[in-house]
Design an enzyme around this catalytic site. Structure first.
Site, PDB file in Angstrom:
ATOM      1  N   GLU A 212       4.481   4.091   4.189  1.00 23.32           N
ATOM      2  CA  GLU A 212       3.198   4.040   4.907  1.00 23.32           C
ATOM      3  C   GLU A 212       2.334   2.935   4.283  1.00 23.32           C
ATOM      4  O   GLU A 212       2.316   2.783   3.054  1.00 23.32           O
ATOM      5  CB  GLU A 212       2.534   5.422   4.698  1.00 23.32           C
TER       6      GLU A 212
ATOM      7  N   LYS B 242      -0.165   7.878  13.365  1.00 20.31           N
ATOM      8  CA  LYS B 242      -0.139   9.138  12.600  1.00 20.31           C
ATOM      9  C   LYS B 242      -0.988  10.221  13.275  1.00 20.31           C
ATOM     10  O   LYS B 242      -2.177  10.008  13.549  1.00 20.31           O
ATOM     11  CB  LYS B 242      -0.656   8.858  11.190  1.00 20.31           C
TER      12      LYS B 242
ATOM     13  N   CYS C 166       3.963  10.406   6.731  1.00 22.92           N
ATOM     14  CA  CYS C 166       3.485  11.157   5.574  1.00 22.92           C
ATOM     15  C   CYS C 166       3.016  12.578   5.891  1.00 22.92           C
ATOM     16  O   CYS C 166       3.829  13.431   6.158  1.00 22.92           O
ATOM     17  CB  CYS C 166       2.419  10.347   4.832  1.00 22.92           C
TER      18      CYS C 166
HETATM   19  C1  ACM Z   1      -0.615  11.053   3.070  1.00 25.27           C
HETATM   20  O1  ACM Z   1      -0.559  11.521   4.216  1.00 25.27           O
HETATM   21  N1  ACM Z   1      -0.557   9.750   2.861  1.00 25.27           N
HETATM   22  C2  ACM Z   1      -0.732  11.932   1.898  1.00 25.27           C
END
Ligand code: ACM
Length: 260
Positions: A38, A109, A142
């Site tokens: 990420e 995301k 993530c």
């Molecule tokens: C995250 O979602 N980068 C902890």
């Protein structure tokens, strides 16, 4: 198919250095699919929206995209990477899957972590699955790991391989991804980073432990918590089509959505 990842140690805001680290590490290797962390080129802990905006790129444009596009072409492989996406006046924490011919697919995301909510808008793309060299591939980023619906949705859409660019700080994720792989009978590839970032009072330590996991929950390859590294596994994505647990159990057919 050879699937791979690189666990990096980015310096905040040093795009050229961070790209150079990745290119130097991955160029000697052969892969069909490479997953990068990420926000791998920018770093994670932005001090505010404006700083993130300056480091962001529009999907499919810009220095980081062009560098990855050339890598995908040169290595004749699919490269998935995380980046801050600028879209109009908003920012998303996004990933791109870049094909060797330069085409790309975007994921934003869905579940933002902690102070990411001060910078990014929650993703609007939702989850999708695409094909590459006969494998069906999906993306999540993530903290999406903490919501089992993300990997389950990708599985229901037919994903055989769940690619998971990450900047993990919570220690449970690497093991939770064994469960995500097992409960969905899919391959998972979590590409994390190491190192620390400090901004004012806030300090984050990234835990490494990037992993490639098989549909039966075996860790096929991993990098430890303290080093950078490229790892790869030769996999047969079709193994993820078998959702059988016993003679009498099938992970998808046995679901009872009417009760959930
Ligand atoms: C995250 O979602 N980068 C902890």
């Amino acid at each position: 198919m050879i699937v791979s990842l690189y666990q990096s140690n980015p310096r905040f805001g040093k795009l050229a250095e961070n790209l150079d680290e990745v290119l130097t590490a991955v160029k000697p290797h052969k892969f069909d699919l490479l997953v990068l962390p990420e926000l791998f080129a920018t770093g994670y802990l932005f001090s505010d929206f404006n700083q993130a905006f300056l480091l962001a790129e529009e999907a499919g444009k810009g220095y980081v995209f062009e560098t990855i596009r050339m890598l995908a072409a040169e290595k004749n492989g699919l490269v998935i990477y995380g980046f801050p996406e600028r879209r109009g006046k908003r920012l998303f924490n996004s990933s791109l899957a870049v094909f060797p011919n330069g085409q790309y697919l975007l994921y934003q995301k869905s579940h933002l972590f902690d102070t990411e909510k001060e910078i990014f808008s929650p993703g609007e793309t939702g989850f999708s699955v695409f094909s590459f060299r006969g494998a069906r591939i999906g993306m999540m980023i993530c903290f999406d790991w903490r919501f089992p619906e993300a990997a389950r949705k990708l599985t229901l859409l037919g994903a055989q391989i769940v690619c998971h660019p990450s900047n993990l700080v919570l220690t449970h994720c690497p093991d939770a991804m064994i469960t995500r792989a097992l409960e969905n009978a899919v391959f998972t590839i979590t590409a994390n980073r190491i190192g620390e970032e400090i901004r004012g009072e806030k300090k984050l330590r990234f835990i490494g432990k990037s992993r490639i996991i098989s549909p039966d929950g075996k860790v096929l390859a991993q990098v430890d918590s303290h080093q950078t590294g490229f790892i790869a596994s030769e996999i047969n994505p079709e193994l993820a089509d078998n959702k059988r647990v016993t003679e009498n159990n099938d992970l998808l057919a046995d679901r009872r959505p009417e009760l959930y």
